[in-house]
Enzyme design. Structure first.
Site, PDB file in Angstrom:
ATOM      1  N   ARG A   1     -24.040  -8.797  -3.269  1.00 29.99           N
ATOM      2  CA  ARG A   1     -23.169  -7.761  -2.718  1.00 29.99           C
ATOM      3  C   ARG A   1     -22.737  -8.087  -1.292  1.00 29.99           C
ATOM      4  O   ARG A   1     -21.785  -7.535  -0.771  1.00 29.99           O
ATOM      5  CB  ARG A   1     -23.838  -6.388  -2.791  1.00 29.99           C
ATOM      6  CG  ARG A   1     -22.874  -5.266  -2.549  1.00 29.99           C
ATOM      7  CD  ARG A   1     -23.339  -3.825  -2.828  1.00 29.99           C
ATOM      8  NE  ARG A   1     -24.679  -3.658  -3.326  1.00 29.99           N
ATOM      9  CZ  ARG A   1     -25.744  -3.398  -2.551  1.00 29.99           C
ATOM     10  NH1 ARG A   1     -25.618  -3.294  -1.244  1.00 29.99           N
ATOM     11  NH2 ARG A   1     -26.936  -3.237  -3.088  1.00 29.99           N
TER      12      ARG A   1
ATOM     13  N   ASP B   1      -0.203  -1.213   5.640  1.00 33.22           N
ATOM     14  CA  ASP B   1      -0.248  -1.659   4.246  1.00 33.22           C
ATOM     15  C   ASP B   1       0.913  -2.634   4.063  1.00 33.22           C
ATOM     16  O   ASP B   1       2.078  -2.247   4.061  1.00 33.22           O
ATOM     17  CB  ASP B   1      -0.115  -0.444   3.303  1.00 33.22           C
ATOM     18  CG  ASP B   1      -0.263  -0.828   1.834  1.00 33.22           C
ATOM     19  OD1 ASP B   1       0.037  -1.990   1.484  1.00 33.22           O
ATOM     20  OD2 ASP B   1      -0.652   0.045   1.028  1.00 33.22           O
TER      21      ASP B   1
ATOM     22  N   LYS C   1      -0.912  -7.225  -6.433  1.00 31.49           N
ATOM     23  CA  LYS C   1       0.551  -7.349  -6.552  1.00 31.49           C
ATOM     24  C   LYS C   1       1.006  -8.788  -6.273  1.00 31.49           C
ATOM     25  O   LYS C   1       0.637  -9.677  -7.003  1.00 31.49           O
ATOM     26  CB  LYS C   1       1.203  -6.327  -5.625  1.00 31.49           C
ATOM     27  CG  LYS C   1       0.587  -4.920  -5.709  1.00 31.49           C
ATOM     28  CD  LYS C   1       0.838  -4.224  -7.037  1.00 31.49           C
ATOM     29  CE  LYS C   1      -0.040  -2.995  -7.235  1.00 31.49           C
ATOM     30  NZ  LYS C   1       0.040  -1.984  -6.186  1.00 31.49           N
TER      31      LYS C   1
ATOM     32  N   TYR D   1       2.083   4.670  -0.607  1.00 29.08           N
ATOM     33  CA  TYR D   1       1.555   4.482  -1.954  1.00 29.08           C
ATOM     34  C   TYR D   1       0.823   5.758  -2.399  1.00 29.08           C
ATOM     35  O   TYR D   1      -0.006   6.301  -1.663  1.00 29.08           O
ATOM     36  CB  TYR D   1       0.599   3.287  -1.974  1.00 29.08           C
ATOM     37  CG  TYR D   1       0.010   3.036  -3.328  1.00 29.08           C
ATOM     38  CD1 TYR D   1       0.794   2.535  -4.357  1.00 29.08           C
ATOM     39  CD2 TYR D   1      -1.322   3.307  -3.600  1.00 29.08           C
ATOM     40  CE1 TYR D   1       0.266   2.313  -5.615  1.00 29.08           C
ATOM     41  CE2 TYR D   1      -1.862   3.081  -4.851  1.00 29.08           C
ATOM     42  CZ  TYR D   1      -1.058   2.589  -5.851  1.00 29.08           C
ATOM     43  OH  TYR D   1      -1.590   2.370  -7.094  1.00 29.08           O
TER      44      TYR D   1
HETATM   45  C1  LIG Z   1      -0.809  -0.927  -5.733  1.00 29.05           C
HETATM   46  C2  LIG Z   1      -0.817  -0.556  -4.299  1.00 29.05           C
HETATM   47  C3  LIG Z   1      -1.985  -0.110  -3.668  1.00 29.05           C
HETATM   48  C4  LIG Z   1      -3.287   0.091  -4.430  1.00 29.05           C
HETATM   49  O1  LIG Z   1      -3.830  -1.126  -4.853  1.00 29.05           O
HETATM   50  P1  LIG Z   1      -4.716  -1.290  -6.206  1.00 29.05           P
HETATM   51  O2  LIG Z   1      -5.011  -2.753  -6.172  1.00 29.05           O
HETATM   52  O3  LIG Z   1      -3.875  -0.832  -7.348  1.00 29.05           O
HETATM   53  O4  LIG Z   1      -5.922  -0.446  -6.030  1.00 29.05           O
HETATM   54  C5  LIG Z   1      -1.922   0.180  -2.317  1.00 29.05           C
HETATM   55  N1  LIG Z   1      -0.766   0.082  -1.621  1.00 29.05           N
HETATM   56  C6  LIG Z   1       0.379  -0.342  -2.195  1.00 29.05           C
HETATM   57  C7  LIG Z   1       1.618  -0.434  -1.386  1.00 29.05           C
HETATM   58  C8  LIG Z   1       0.397  -0.676  -3.559  1.00 29.05           C
HETATM   59  O5  LIG Z   1       1.539  -1.061  -4.135  1.00 29.05           O
END
Ligand SMILES: *Cc1c(COP(=O)(O)O)cnc(C)c1O
Length: 362
Positions: A52, A174, A199, A103
């Site tokens: 971990r 983000d 993504k 998001y």
């Molecule tokens: C998909 C996404 C998230 C969340 O990420 P996960 O890997 O699905 O938990 C956060 N911010 C943005 C802009 C996203 O597109």
């Protein structure tokens, strides 16, 4: 455990960093790629001790992403695991400022924390810099997403960072939509960059992974401690796949962005499309159908190449009407379709899309 190899990351261009950072040292018979190390525990007496607390495959991914963003990275089990770890740092009763079109999962976490009396959240229009700056005055954490999802609004990051720091607040950006290749928030003085590596970074619709990156060693230690304690750790195979995806990020993004820019030109001239939203960079386009929600739903069911699916940033083109999700804010138009442009041949993408759009106008 030897340190991952990072050949003079400071001097190299991003495409070279993406290919070379986080590899084992160039020594005889070392593998070129970081191996997938499946280990829940390690022989006692070292720096890691338990699964971990660290893993060489995570470290290789973190080394490469950190080199691209210009900081030290920590991988998490998902983007939202990274989001909750960051929100956990906000003291009880303190205020978070965030874009109203951030998001949805991030907004939901903030709303949930607020409902339970943990924090207060002020949602702002990120394009209205003056009001964002005002909201920063009594904030502990300023959350920026730029471009926003799916409105594709762009924030004035330097102005907001300055106001947040003036107030003594941390700034998280983000950077999922822009990727480190199109925007490096740490160079704009943000404290932490967050990625849903699910993504563009992984890029093949087969991984859930998150990451944070910071230049602040103290903050890094706090975040690492939170990850150790909460246990929001990545899977080893996921980290390996994300690193493999990262190797081609610049090539994929270049093609996807070129496709997106060409599609924007063609979409703007189609009568079924009322509005095209595109920030000028990246591979995400949002269109608002002239025929509203019904036209948007028809479009997403009439194509053969474009896949009707949520999520984004993969090699294949996907799209969805965002308001099909009941919790999508009402400020997002009912007929808005978010398009994640892939790396296929743009003429095939257009032919498929145009046939479906033509059907809507006849
Ligand atoms: C998909 C996404 C998230 C969340 O990420 P996960 O890997 O699905 O938990 C956060 N911010 C943005 C802009 C996203 O597109």
């Amino acid at each position: 455990m030897s340190e991952p190899h990072s050949p003079a990351a400071r001097a190299l261009r991003p495409g070279t960093v993406a290919v070379t950072a986080g590899r084992p040292p160039h020594e005889a018979d070392n593998p070129l790629n970081a191996p997938i190390t499946m280990a829940s525990t390690y022989v006692a007496g070292g720096a890691t001790e338990y699964g971990r607390y660290g893993n060489p495959t995570w470290a290789a991914f973190e080394e490469a992403l950190g080199a691209l963003e210009g900081g030290r990275a920590l991988a998490f089990s998902s983007g939202l695991a990274a989001v909750s770890t960051l929100l956990d740092l906000v003291g009880s009763g303190q205020k978070v400022v965030a874009p109203r079109h951030a998001y949805l999962g991030s907004i939901h976490q903030m709303a949930d924390l607020e409902a339970r009396g943990r924090i207060t959240a002020e949602l702002v229009d990120v394009t209205d810099t003056e009001s964002v700056v005002k909201a920063c005055a009594d904030a502990a954490l300023v959350w920026i997403e730029s471009p926003t999802n799916p409105a594709l609004e762009v924030a004035d990051i330097p102005a907001i960072v300055a106001a947040a720091h003036e107030a003594g607040a941390y700034v998280v950006v983000d950077n999922t939509f822009a990727t480190p290749l199109l925007q490096q928030p740490l160079s704009l003085d943000a404290d932490v960059v967050l990625h849903s590596a699910t993504k563009f970074i992984s890029g093949h619709s087969d991984v859930l992974l998150g990451a944070v990156v910071t230049q602040d060693d103290e903050l890094y230690d706090v975040l690492k401690k939170r990850r150790d304690t909460i246990g929001a750790t990545p899977g080893t195979l996921e980290a390996w796949l994300a690193l493999r995806g990262l190797r081609t990020l610049h090539v994929r993004l270049e093609r996807a962005q070129a496709n997106a820019q060409e599609l924007v030109r063609r979409l703007q001239e189609h009568g079924a499309v009322g509005e095209v939203r595109y920030p000028g960079f990246g591979a995400i386009i949002s269109i608002v159908l002239a025929g509203g929600a019904i036209a948007a739903d028809l479009l997403t069911h009439k194509t053969t190449l474009w896949v009707h699916a949520t999520s984004l940033g993969s090699v294949e083109s996907t799209f969805e009407r965002r308001r099909r999700w009941k919790s999508e804010p009402a400020t997002i138009p009912d007929g808005l379709v978010r398009m994640s442009v892939g790396i296929e041949d743009v003429d095939d993408l257009w032919d498929d899309l145009a046939a479906a759009l033509d059907d809507l106008t006849t």
